[in-house]
Design an enzyme around this catalytic site. Structure first.
Site, mmCIF file in Angstrom:
data_model
loop_
_atom_site.group_PDB
_atom_site.id
_atom_site.type_symbol
_atom_site.label_atom_id
_atom_site.label_comp_id
_atom_site.label_asym_id
_atom_site.label_seq_id
_atom_site.Cartn_x
_atom_site.Cartn_y
_atom_site.Cartn_z
ATOM 1 N N GLU A 100 0.820 -1.214 0.000
ATOM 2 C CA GLU A 100 0.000 0.000 0.000
ATOM 3 C C GLU A 100 0.856 1.266 0.000
ATOM 4 O O GLU A 100 0.543 2.230 -0.704
ATOM 5 C CB GLU A 100 -0.953 0.005 1.198
ATOM 6 C CG GLU A 100 -2.186 -0.866 1.010
ATOM 7 C CD GLU A 100 -3.178 -0.319 -0.012
ATOM 8 O OE1 GLU A 100 -3.014 0.829 -0.473
ATOM 9 O OE2 GLU A 100 -4.126 -1.044 -0.354
ATOM 10 N N GLU A 118 2.237 1.626 -3.504
ATOM 11 C CA GLU A 118 1.213 2.053 -4.458
ATOM 12 C C GLU A 118 0.881 3.544 -4.312
ATOM 13 O O GLU A 118 0.740 4.258 -5.294
ATOM 14 C CB GLU A 118 -0.065 1.229 -4.265
ATOM 15 C CG GLU A 118 0.021 -0.178 -4.813
ATOM 16 C CD GLU A 118 -1.225 -1.016 -4.529
ATOM 17 O OE1 GLU A 118 -1.205 -2.220 -4.861
ATOM 18 O OE2 GLU A 118 -2.201 -0.479 -3.966
ATOM 19 N N GLU A 119 0.747 4.010 -3.062
ATOM 20 C CA GLU A 119 0.300 5.382 -2.819
ATOM 21 C C GLU A 119 1.417 6.418 -2.974
ATOM 22 O O GLU A 119 1.150 7.552 -3.368
ATOM 23 C CB GLU A 119 -0.324 5.510 -1.420
ATOM 24 C CG GLU A 119 -1.657 4.790 -1.293
ATOM 25 C CD GLU A 119 -2.408 5.138 -0.024
ATOM 26 O OE1 GLU A 119 -1.940 5.996 0.758
ATOM 27 O OE2 GLU A 119 -3.480 4.554 0.197
#
Length: 193
Positions: A79, A82-83
């Protein structure tokens, strides 16, 4: 030296040291420059484009959902990548919170994880993230939004205590056997021998 000037110079130096393959650097400061230590400890924060935080200006920790069959420690790394585009290594679970009647009227578990960055150049996810940056941990904790919500305030206090080595989280111990294709993790205070 001004704190912001020092922080900028430090970031430039860190980039150069990393290119030279250096793994660690000692910063030796005389007592009158102790205030310059603060910019050296930062956390990665984001502003979201959607949801309850949209347009609020609130800086928050990167968040996301665990996919089916995915371990918490792997999901946290994924995560954040990805961010923000930042590569990390999992360190530990600092805390977790249980809430009821959440998504699809089910109970929900949220885990607060500590990761160690192995890259620092932010490349934010354009679809979900409005902005991303490195922020001094105290600045994150002093946001009115954080101070006015108990769970967020607790989390920020835990992060600060962990930074000062006054708190210990749960490390991920792999319980996989060489003979088994499946692996799982035990999250524990005890470090692997």
């Amino acid at each position: 030296m001004d704190e912001n000037v020092f922080a900028t110079l430090l970031q430039t130096s860190i980039s150069q040291w990393r290119q030279k393959g250096k793994k660690g650097v000692w910063l030796k400061l005389s007592l009158e420059f102790a205030s310059l230590v603060k910019p050296a400890v930062k956390i990665l924060v984001v502003q979201e484009k959607s949801g309850v935080f949209k347009g609020t200006g609130v800086w928050k920790l990167p968040t996301g959902s665990v996919e089916e069959g995915e371990d918490i420690c792997i999901a946290a790394i994924r995560e954040v990548k990805e961010e923000t585009g930042i590569d990390t290594e999992f360190v530990e679970v600092l805390a977790f919170r249980q809430s009821h009647m959440s998504f699809f009227s089910k109970s929900d578990l949220m885990f607060v994880c500590m990761l160690k960055p192995t890259s620092f150049e932010i490349e934010k996810q354009d679809s979900e993230i409005e902005a991303a940056k490195w922020m001094p941990i105290e600045e994150y904790a002093n946001q009115p939004f954080v101070k006015n919500r108990k769970s967020f305030e607790y989390i920020s206090k835990i992060c600060i205590e962990r930074k000062d080595n006054k708190y210990v989280g749960f490390t991920a111990l792999s319980t996989a056997k060489a003979t088994s294709a499946t692996s799982s993790y035990l999250y524990s205070h005890h470090h692997e021998e």
